[in-house]
Write an enzyme that holds these catalytic residues in place. Sequence first.
Site, PDB file in Angstrom:
ATOM      1  CG  ASN A  30      70.455   6.773 -10.257  1.00 38.04           C
ATOM      2  OD1 ASN A  30      71.464   7.061 -10.976  1.00 38.04           O
ATOM      3  ND2 ASN A  30      70.191   7.624  -9.132  1.00 38.04           N
ATOM      4  NE  ARG A  31      68.438   0.432 -14.804  1.00 40.15           N
ATOM      5  CZ  ARG A  31      68.417  -0.804 -13.943  1.00 40.15           C
ATOM      6  NH1 ARG A  31      69.423  -1.328 -13.859  1.00 40.15           N
ATOM      7  NH2 ARG A  31      67.355  -1.204 -13.810  1.00 40.15           N
TER       8      ARG A  31
END
Length: 218
Positions: A30-31
């Site tokens: 994820n970011r």
Amino acid sequence: KIQQDFLNKNIVITAGGTQENLDPVRYLTNRSSGKMGYALAKVAQKRGANVTLISGVTKLSPPVGIEVKKVITTADMATTVKIAFEKADIMIMAAAVSDYRVANPAKQKVKKDNDHWLVDLVKNEDILKSLGKLKGKQILVGFAAETENLIANASKKMLAKNLDLLVANDVSRNDIGFGTDENEVTLLQPNQDAIQLKRANKDKIADKILDTILKIKN
Ligand code: PMT
């Protein structure tokens, strides 16, 4: 002069994102950059706490003098967190933990023979929920990364996971949340009014989260 108001307090903080392998070359992640969790670790240390930082994959270098435990998958994170939780006075789960892993990661790099590649994802443990059940004297702080209905979704998580404090942030925005130097959060506590912290540097937000934690009597 910085208050040493967290002196002798054991604070465990998770930061960054996990990675779940698809094959030896590719993974799901994820970011999360780790900035929010690393800011909490830095500020907590400055205020005198004994900080243990449990970090997913990140490009950040840890604040000097802080014990860092590196993890990759959600399963690794769960094992490491539960061990650290036993000695924690305060547990802050700022990491972006993958809710799913790949059911059958390929042993070899998947070749691009087919036009479609269907992947079966299976649910990971909700570590924070498990901690909510294990919780004794620890103060348990969770985060909520939402893209809609921020307060409603965050309130649900706070109650469902038996949290003492939930830090909610709207990650659909590009000026706060993942990867940015600033954040804007709403602090939710059982039987308390929500506290809205306006957008500020993550160190400043971290300071205010710690101020709120200091006031929690459990
Ligand atoms: O790292 P940055 O780039 O600075 O970005 C900061 C952040 C956006 C990652 C951070 O502010 C944040 O919101 N962290 C939580 C991200 C997340 O996983 O939120 P969630 O709503 O999916 O999870 C809710 C809570 O449960 C979180 O405390 C999470 O750590 C925890 N969790 C989630 C899934 C899981 N399987 N186990 C968990 O313990």
